[in-house]
Design a protein around this motif. Structure first.
Motif, PDB file in Angstrom:
ATOM      1  N   ILE A 127      44.999  26.990  19.874  1.00  0.00           N
ATOM      2  CA  ILE A 127      45.461  25.612  20.035  1.00  0.00           C
ATOM      3  C   ILE A 127      45.418  25.196  21.501  1.00  0.00           C
ATOM      4  O   ILE A 127      45.047  24.066  21.836  1.00  0.00           O
ATOM      5  N   VAL A 128      45.756  26.119  22.397  1.00  0.00           N
ATOM      6  CA  VAL A 128      45.778  25.815  23.834  1.00  0.00           C
ATOM      7  C   VAL A 128      44.370  25.588  24.386  1.00  0.00           C
ATOM      8  O   VAL A 128      44.127  24.641  25.141  1.00  0.00           O
ATOM      9  N   PHE A 129      43.416  26.417  23.968  1.00  0.00           N
ATOM     10  CA  PHE A 129      42.118  26.433  24.643  1.00  0.00           C
ATOM     11  C   PHE A 129      40.982  25.724  23.910  1.00  0.00           C
ATOM     12  O   PHE A 129      39.919  25.529  24.490  1.00  0.00           O
ATOM     13  N   THR A 130      41.168  25.322  22.654  1.00  0.00           N
ATOM     14  CA  THR A 130      40.095  24.595  21.973  1.00  0.00           C
ATOM     15  C   THR A 130      40.167  23.107  22.312  1.00  0.00           C
ATOM     16  O   THR A 130      41.239  22.575  22.606  1.00  0.00           O
ATOM     17  N   SER A 131      39.026  22.437  22.247  1.00  0.00           N
ATOM     18  CA  SER A 131      38.948  21.038  22.680  1.00  0.00           C
ATOM     19  C   SER A 131      39.763  20.091  21.806  1.00  0.00           C
ATOM     20  O   SER A 131      40.220  19.051  22.271  1.00  0.00           O
ATOM     21  N   LYS A 132      39.950  20.436  20.536  1.00  0.00           N
ATOM     22  CA  LYS A 132      40.703  19.578  19.618  1.00  0.00           C
ATOM     23  C   LYS A 132      42.023  20.231  19.181  1.00  0.00           C
ATOM     24  O   LYS A 132      42.586  19.862  18.156  1.00  0.00           O
ATOM     25  N   ASN A 133      42.506  21.163  19.959  1.00  0.00           N
ATOM     26  CA  ASN A 133      43.779  21.848  19.664  1.00  0.00           C
ATOM     27  C   ASN A 133      43.789  22.435  18.249  1.00  0.00           C
ATOM     28  O   ASN A 133      44.746  22.287  17.498  1.00  0.00           O
TER      29      ASN A 133
END
Length: 271
Positions: A160-166
């Motif tokens: 959730i922190v590091f993906t572009s769309k959480n």
């Protein structure tokens, strides 16, 4: 702040604010408080020794009853998101909702995928942890075993922190995102409808419509309603009747008929 942009069929761009990791973590905590409250009530209300006596101490019978009592916890997020239109109790309190990345309502299959992939997001390596623990390796490999446990529990958090769309793994697999519903006007532009819990549907044949049909109907209906374009409303009503086989009652205005069609569609597809 990360946002998701959705293009409606009328080429209207809608921006949703993505739920951040803090909001989702707080919703997760609220849901777990509910789960622990359920466990507490079960332990306090049920006499397990009495159940054991009633089954003559049969191990498998006792285990079967245990599983039945705690089954609601296993499927908690799944049935809540299906029944509450993409929300659990925690998400509803924090005004979060699961939607399809294209702006559609997620299907039951999407919710099942999200739920099933929790084993990767939050329980990866759990079987390995249980194996080491059961083999008595805790004292010898204490640090390694608990590092495995923590890593397995943290994958969803870091996704959730590091993906572009959480998105956690379950979201990516189901093509869903979790959004913050502070902008009800934007939310209303999608096919999703906020309907009351006690809403009574009128037209069962709306299930003949697809998600894309409903999206086109809502976009056209909203535009025609705002412009008082009654000719378009008449044409839209006729098309709905043709596709679904539903006949509008003579005493019902076209605008009310179409509004009911949209609400009924959301009612049936949310379940």
């Amino acid at each position: 702040m990360k946002t998701l942009q959705i293009n409606t069929t009328q080429n209207v761009k809608i921006n949703f604010e993505m739920a951040n990791v803090g909001q989702r973590l707080l919703a997760f905590i609220i849901d777990n408080v509910v789960k622990f409250a359920y466990i507490y009530l079960i332990i306090e209300l049920f006499n397990f020794s009495l159940i054991k006596d009633a089954t003559d101490g049969d191990y498998w019978s006792v285990k079967a009853i245990d599983i039945l009592m705690f089954l609601p916890l296993t499927f908690y997020s799944l049935y809540q998101e299906i029944l509450m239109n993409g929300q659990t109790l925690g998400k509803r309190i924090l005004k979060l909702r699961v939607i399809n990345i294209e702006g559609f309502k997620p299907s039951i299959g999407d919710y099942i995928i999200r739920w099933f992939m929790r084993m990767v997001d939050f329980n990866l390596f759990i079987l390995l942890f249980v194996y080491f623990y059961s083999m008595g390796y805790v004292n010898s490999y204490f640090g390694l075993i608990y590092m495995i446990f923590i890593i397995g529990k943290s994958i969803g958090f870091f996704m959730i922190v590091f993906t572009s769309k959480n998105q956690r793994v379950g979201d990516i697999s189901a093509n869903t995102v979790v959004v913050y519903l502070k902008d009800n006007a934007s939310f209303a532009k999608t096919i999703l409808e906020n309907i009351k819990e006690d809403y009574k549907p009128v037209y069962a044949n709306v299930i003949k419509l697809s998600d894309n049909d409903a999206r086109i109907i809502k976009d056209t209906y909203t535009r025609a309603k705002n412009k008082k374009d009654y000719n378009t409303l008449i044409k839209l009503r006729s098309k709905i009747e043709e596709v679904t086989g539903i006949k509008k009652p003579k005493e019902t205005p076209d605008i009310d008929f179409i509004a009911t069609i949209l609400k009924d569609f959301n009612y049936y597809t949310k379940d």
